[in-house]
Design an enzyme around this catalytic site. Structure first.
Site, PDB file in Angstrom:
ATOM      1  N   GLN A 170       0.823  -1.204   0.000  1.00  0.00           N
ATOM      2  CA  GLN A 170       0.000   0.000   0.000  1.00  0.00           C
ATOM      3  C   GLN A 170       0.862   1.262   0.000  1.00  0.00           C
ATOM      4  O   GLN A 170       0.336   2.362  -0.122  1.00  0.00           O
ATOM      5  CB  GLN A 170      -0.910   0.020   1.236  1.00  0.00           C
ATOM      6  CG  GLN A 170      -1.922  -1.124   1.265  1.00  0.00           C
ATOM      7  CD  GLN A 170      -2.763  -1.156   2.522  1.00  0.00           C
ATOM      8  OE1 GLN A 170      -2.967  -2.218   3.090  1.00  0.00           O
ATOM      9  NE2 GLN A 170      -3.281  -0.019   2.971  1.00  0.00           N
TER      10      GLN A 170
ATOM     11  N   ARG B  86      -8.948  -0.595   8.135  1.00  0.00           N
ATOM     12  CA  ARG B  86      -9.656   0.689   7.990  1.00  0.00           C
ATOM     13  C   ARG B  86      -9.799   1.372   9.349  1.00  0.00           C
ATOM     14  O   ARG B  86     -10.884   1.814   9.715  1.00  0.00           O
ATOM     15  CB  ARG B  86     -11.035   0.460   7.377  1.00  0.00           C
ATOM     16  CG  ARG B  86     -10.967  -0.044   5.957  1.00  0.00           C
ATOM     17  CD  ARG B  86     -12.322  -0.506   5.472  1.00  0.00           C
ATOM     18  NE  ARG B  86     -12.878   0.405   4.494  1.00  0.00           N
ATOM     19  CZ  ARG B  86     -13.770   0.031   3.565  1.00  0.00           C
ATOM     20  NH1 ARG B  86     -14.188  -1.189   3.496  1.00  0.00           N
ATOM     21  NH2 ARG B  86     -14.244   0.906   2.724  1.00  0.00           N
ATOM     22  N   CYS B  87      -8.702   1.440  10.101  1.00  0.00           N
ATOM     23  CA  CYS B  87      -8.823   1.901  11.483  1.00  0.00           C
ATOM     24  C   CYS B  87      -8.367   3.333  11.686  1.00  0.00           C
ATOM     25  O   CYS B  87      -8.541   3.878  12.772  1.00  0.00           O
ATOM     26  CB  CYS B  87      -8.032   0.994  12.400  1.00  0.00           C
ATOM     27  SG  CYS B  87      -6.254   1.277  12.330  1.00  0.00           S
TER      28      CYS B  87
ATOM     29  N   GLU C  71     -12.432   4.911   5.769  1.00  0.00           N
ATOM     30  CA  GLU C  71     -12.449   4.300   7.099  1.00  0.00           C
ATOM     31  C   GLU C  71     -13.791   4.477   7.795  1.00  0.00           C
ATOM     32  O   GLU C  71     -14.148   3.668   8.655  1.00  0.00           O
ATOM     33  CB  GLU C  71     -11.358   4.932   7.984  1.00  0.00           C
ATOM     34  CG  GLU C  71     -10.038   5.199   7.288  1.00  0.00           C
ATOM     35  CD  GLU C  71      -9.123   3.994   7.261  1.00  0.00           C
ATOM     36  OE1 GLU C  71      -9.586   2.904   7.612  1.00  0.00           O
ATOM     37  OE2 GLU C  71      -7.952   4.145   6.889  1.00  0.00           O
TER      38      GLU C  71
END
Lengths: 292, 782
Positions: B219, B366-367, B735
């Site tokens: 990523q 997705r935090c 997120e």
């Protein structure tokens, strides 16, 4: 996720498959739908030296109502049953219910009833249904084919009456009369999961509305699917009632001997066994036009 | 193919995703699609023990397996100076291959290189490792005792990794002590795993120039290049990192994993390309997990429900290494956003992190760097407080929201919230869901003994890391970048330092360029993930792409426009000062009839530029002045089966405010995906370890991914409160649904069970847990 090395043999008839199995004995495994065997091999939990693929054995591709039995051959798919034209008849309602909740739609394209019975997973669906419907499995051995009652066929977890060098050719469900219906109730965490608990029931009524024959079985309630004899005896000869159904559910809950795992505790699963038998009995009766 | 200039704007247009035909037709190009002549395969030997001394490793049998070319162990790597790898947090290091002992089950122990994937697996199976089991520390509370020290390699002989705190401890304690009402609850956000459908993998190859060609599921490809240069000593110009199409990431593909280092070492040592692709089990058991925060939440309030103080003390389980990829100054990420959408006069948050015999990680799924944990804690605790005060949780929220006129709002824990209109967002939610009718229905159902629940979550996120004065990864500031080239015929290419894993950058980036330059986004190509061509950036995670790279794209496009203005002036035969950009074209001020389109200017920039510099391109490195603060008001409606404990999510409505929307279709897709993950976390997902440290969720039979059949039908809505500091006002949304939804699901379940006296159940809310809660209440009342 790569299986250990194995020899692959493709059998074009059941005779050919049987000859291979006789030759390789315990080293060989039959490959039908492969929906349990292939993952087990990929995890190297199963390491057969020889795979005998019966998918090209067209004499095993059987799915028909044959006189007094529904014959399901060793390579008939779950999805074949799900889509069979006669499946909507209520006498097949148990079989139909199961065919719609086994694994997931993708797995059902390949998975087979006979394969599921031979795998004999404690939480399988067809095992419990076969008990409730009193099915028989045809096993071919050295001395020819023999029919084995499902209660005798299911020996222990992942163990059946199919011996070394033998193979299961098909399963027969007795044809029920038109005062027969069943139901399959399953709780699963998601589609495609094995049952947290499941109940299979089949009821035949007499003309006077009393219960002539009852089949009650549980999945995920012990080392392999179990028949709830106590419930069956309770139901037989009786007129359906809410109390009777509750008593049968309680018997199922008592009979259930599950293992605690990620799907739930023993206590929870025993509770479910009772709840699901009650719901399945109600559903089967409702299909017979009886509210109880 | 149209390259017609745009007469209307591109922002807010539900353009279909340009990348979808490729993905839907199976034409994506992933790491595992790469094949090279002579390529070897790598398989890793992993530890069956959570904690054990390695007495010996015997590779002789493995070397006899046909096709096996080499086996390397931790000792080999240590001798080459590659035994340890710095974690992205920068404050710890992790073993590449186990040295001396293993610290978690499935830890990497040896690397086997072979001619085929099957031979590599056979070889790995043949490596004989003699382990002597050591006492296992399977939870952070046991770790706290320091009876067993897991990391003697570290200077401090303790399992305690760090203590972090923010806010005013004493004032908070005093305020809590003086509060007429107080609630306290331990709320655990369980360990879960993002489980991208494509697991991690790479192909490493040293080309004829001796240059490392490294294809990898990353990523953040630029950060990988720099990290590899630092770790391996290979000059950075001799490293080419390419991140091709990714099958999901969710933060799982941010860290550098041991398999990558082994592949590179193997390629160097053997002189042939090496491919390593994880199995599902390896992905679930050894790569970046998420959460595992035990949060003791305490809220004080007045009797009429005005918040007076918040204290949160967290015990964090980081596993065997501190590999949570947090910005250097933020060991607990953005956990300081735990005051949420509420105007707390005082607050104090602290986190103590511990080593355990579990896989490392913590920042993923997705935090937004622990915002998920913070948001869940406050939103859950607000419902507990409402229950205690016997007031409607909606009213409690309303009463304490940061008000519209308070923005920019300085939170007591140190953030400056950029913008928001929480009342309005909540109003939209209440109206759309029909709250009053649901309340009425609930009263009727309760009278009949039926269990129906309504649960809210009105969360605020902090995303878009981040301003250089606060944020860095391994010292590299968390800016991002864009480079735009406009071709003579009016099409173009934009490259950024981010990397889409499914977010739809190929579409939304083109729309930003299209909006700024009046060009057709269908003909703006987007390229990411190639460190040779893309400008340097920190990558895609924590909802940072739109807030940071999206801003860089807008700013680069504006630079292109300024350059184009000079050419336009020449074409219009006026001075530059007399040219204005209006209605997506250049025109002579006050003379709309005299105008040129960007497409015409682009051609002139290569054919008729007069004294101006030829060409039409620009780049921009964007250092955000602040974070962005998306928010939302979510509501879940559930019905519970008393007999089976089954929770049916009847309705779920997510009203999001992510500022300016670039593409509503992409935003909707992001929300659907994130809600599905939130649903899975709330009801299904947990990476569970038993007391002996064995991982119980090693495949998709035991770690559940919901299908369309279980997933509720999502309803969505929006309010738009643009970010005042972002060039186009966008805030990021990836997120939000994962951050905001778990609390709504759990609050709805607890609301349904509240007549039975149930106050809290930890996720995942399984049927068994629900049934037991009901059963317990029934036993108590009979």
């Amino acid at each position: 996720m790569i299986p250990a090395a194995f020899t692959y043999l493709r059998a074009h008839t059941s005779d050919e498959a049987f000859a291979h199995l006789q030759q390789y004995g315990a080293e060989a495994r039959v490959l039908a739908g492969g929906q349990s065997l292939i993952p087990a091999m990929r995890f190297r939990l199963a390491r057969p030296a020889v795979l005998v693929d019966i998918n090209a054995s067209s004499d095993l591709n059987v799915l028909r109502v044959n006189g007094n039995a529904l014959a399901v051959g060793a390579i008939a798919r779950d999805s074949d049953i799900e889509r069979a034209p006669w499946i909507t008849d209520r006498r097949w309602s148990l079989i139909r219910d199961v065919s719609r909740v086994v694994a997931d739609p993708v797995v059902r394209q390949m998975g087979t009833v006979v394969g599921s019975l031979c795998h004999n997973d404690p939480a399988g669906d067809w095992t419990a249904a076969s008990l409730a419907a009193r099915a028989e499995v045809t096993v071919r051995g050295k001395d020819g084919a023999r029919d084995v009652k499902i209660d005798d066929f299911l020996v222990d977890s992942f163990t059946t009456a199919v011996g070394e060098g033998e193979m299961a050719l098909g399963v027969h469900f007795p044809v029920a009369d038109d005062r027969t219906a069943g139901a399959y109730q399953k709780v699963e965490r998601k589609v495609g999961d094995f049952a947290t608990a499941a109940a299979a029931v089949q009821l035949s009524l007499n003309a006077d509305g009393t219960i002539r024959e009852a089949g009650v079985a549980l999945s995920a309630a012990g080392p392999c699917a179990v028949r709830v004899d106590e419930a069956e005896q309770m139901l037989r000869g009786q007129r359906p009632s809410a109390e009777l159904i509750r008593a049968a559910g309680d018997a199922a809950s008592r009979r259930s001997a599950p293992q605690a795992d990620l799907r739930g505790s023993v206590e929870y699963k025993k509770n479910l066994a009772g709840v699901l038998v009650v719901r399945a009995l109600r559903q089967a009766l409702s299909r017979l036009g009886v509210q109880a | 193919m149209s390259t017609e200039p745009k007469s209307a704007g591109c922002l807010g247009v539900a353009m279909k995703r340009k990348e979808d035909p490729r993905f839907i037709q199976g034409k994506g190009h992933y790491v595992d699609d790469i094949s090279m002549p002579g390529m070897l395969f790598l398989s890793l030997v992993r530890s069956p023990y959570p904690h054990a001394e390695i007495k010996s490793i015997d590779i002789s049998e493995a070397m006899q397996v046909p096709g096996v070319k080499a086996v390397i162990t931790g000792k080999d790597l240590e001798a080459a100076g590659l035994g340890w790898l710095p974690t992205f947090h920068g404050l710890d290091k992790q073993m590449v291959l186990a040295i001396g002992k293993v610290l978690f089950q499935y830890q990497e122990v040896a690397a086997v290189f072979a001619e085929t994937r099957a031979a590599a697996v056979d070889g790995a199976e043949a490596v004989q490792v003699d382990y002597a089991p050591l006492p296992v520390v399977a939870d952070p509370f046991t770790a706290k005792t320091d009876e067993v020290i897991l990391r003697p390699d570290r200077e401090n002989k303790t399992n305690h990794i760090y203590h972090w705190e923010v806010g005013d401890k004493d004032k908070t304690a005093t305020a809590l002590a003086n509060s007429p009402k107080r609630i306290k609850e331990r709320i655990w956000f369980q360990r879960c795993h993002p489980a991208p459908l494509e697991p991690c993998g790479c192909v490493a190859h040293f080309d004829s120039m001796g240059r490392l060609q490294f294809y990898v599921t990353s990523q953040a490809p630029h950060v990988y290049r720099t990290a590899l240069a630092i770790v391996t000593g290979i000059p950075e110009d001799k490293i080419h990192v390419v991140s091709p199409d990714l099958g999901g990431g969710f933060g799982n593909k941010v860290p550098v994993y041991p398999g990558y280092v082994c592949a590179i070492v193997g390629a160097l040592k053997i002189g042939r390309p090496v491919k390593w692709i994880e199995t599902r089990t390896e992905n679930l058991t050894s790569t970046g997990f998420a959460r595992d925060y035990h949060m003791d939440v305490e809220i004080g309030a007045t009797a009429d429900g005005r918040l007076t103080a918040l204290h949160v003390a967290t015990t964090a389980d980081h596993g065997a290494f501190d590999a949570a990829a947090d910005p250097t100054k933020y060991p607990a990420g953005m956990f300081g956003v735990v005051t949420g959408s509420y105007d707390f006069p005082v607050a104090h948050a602290e986190v103590d992190a511990y080593f355990t015999n579990k896989a490392p990680g913590g920042i993923a799924y997705r935090c937004s760097f622990r915002v998920t944990e913070a948001s869940y804690a406050i939103e859950r605790a607000m419902d507990i407080l409402a229950d205690e005060l016997a007031i409607d949780p909606v009213e409690l929220r309303r009463k304490n929201f940061v008000r519209k006129e308070q923005f920019p709002y300085p939170s007591v824990l140190g953030f400056t919230y950029d913008s928001g209109d929480y009342q309005k967002t909540l109003d939209v939610t209440l109206e759309k869901i029909g709250y009053q009718a649901l309340l009425k229905e609930q009263v009727e159902k309760r009278a009949r003994g039926e269990l129906m629940g309504i649960g809210f979550s009105t969360f605020t996120e902090v995303v878009g890391a981040g301003p250089s004065k606060h944020f860095d990864i391994l010292g590299i500031k968390m800016f991002d970048s864009a480079e735009i080239r406009i071709h003579p015929t009016g099409s173009g290419i934009v490259r950024t330092g981010t990397k889409s894993q499914g977010q739809g950058h190929e579409t939304t980036w083109a729309q930003i360029v299209g909006e700024e330059l009046g060009l057709d986004p269908q003909n703006i190509m987007v390229e990411e993930g190639d460190t040779d061509t893309a400008p340097y950036g920190l990558g895609t995670y924590a909802s940072r792409s739109t807030p940071v790279a999206g801003a860089a794209i807008a700013m680069a496009a504006r630079r292109v426009r300024e350059k184009a203005r000079k050419v336009a002036a020449h074409m219009l035969e006026v001075g530059e000062a007399d040219v204005e950009w209006k209605d997506y074209k250049f025109q002579v001020k006050g003379v709309p009839a005299k105008s040129v389109t960007m497409k015409e200017v682009a051609f002139a920039a290569y054919t008729n530029m007069a004294q101006n510099e030829p060409g039409l391109e620009a780049s921009y490195y964007y250092d955000p002045p602040n974070m962005t603060f998306p928010s939302g008001a979510y509501v879940a409606v559930v019905d519970i089966d008393r007999e089976t404990g089954e929770v049916k999510v009847r309705r779920f409505l997510a009203v999001d405010d992510c500022g300016t929307i670039i593409n509503p279709l992409v935003v909707e897709g992001q929300i659907h995906g994130g809600l599905t993950e939130g649903f899975a976390i709330a009801f299904m997902q947990e990476i569970q370890y038993d007391k002996e440290g064995n991982n119980l969720n090693t495949n998709f039979t035991d770690y559940l991914i919901p299908t369309s059949l279980e997933t509720p039908a999502w309803e969505t809505g929006k309010t738009v409160t643009p970010s005042p500091h972002h060039p186009i006002g966008a805030k990021g949304v990836g997120e939000s649904p994962n951050v905001g939804s778990p609390a709504a699901f759990v609050n709805a379940v607890i609301d349904a069970l509240s007549p039975l006296g149930v106050r809290h159940i930890d996720m995942p809310i399984t049927r068994d847990k629900v049934w037991r809660a009901i059963r317990q209440a029934e036993v108590l009342t009979t």
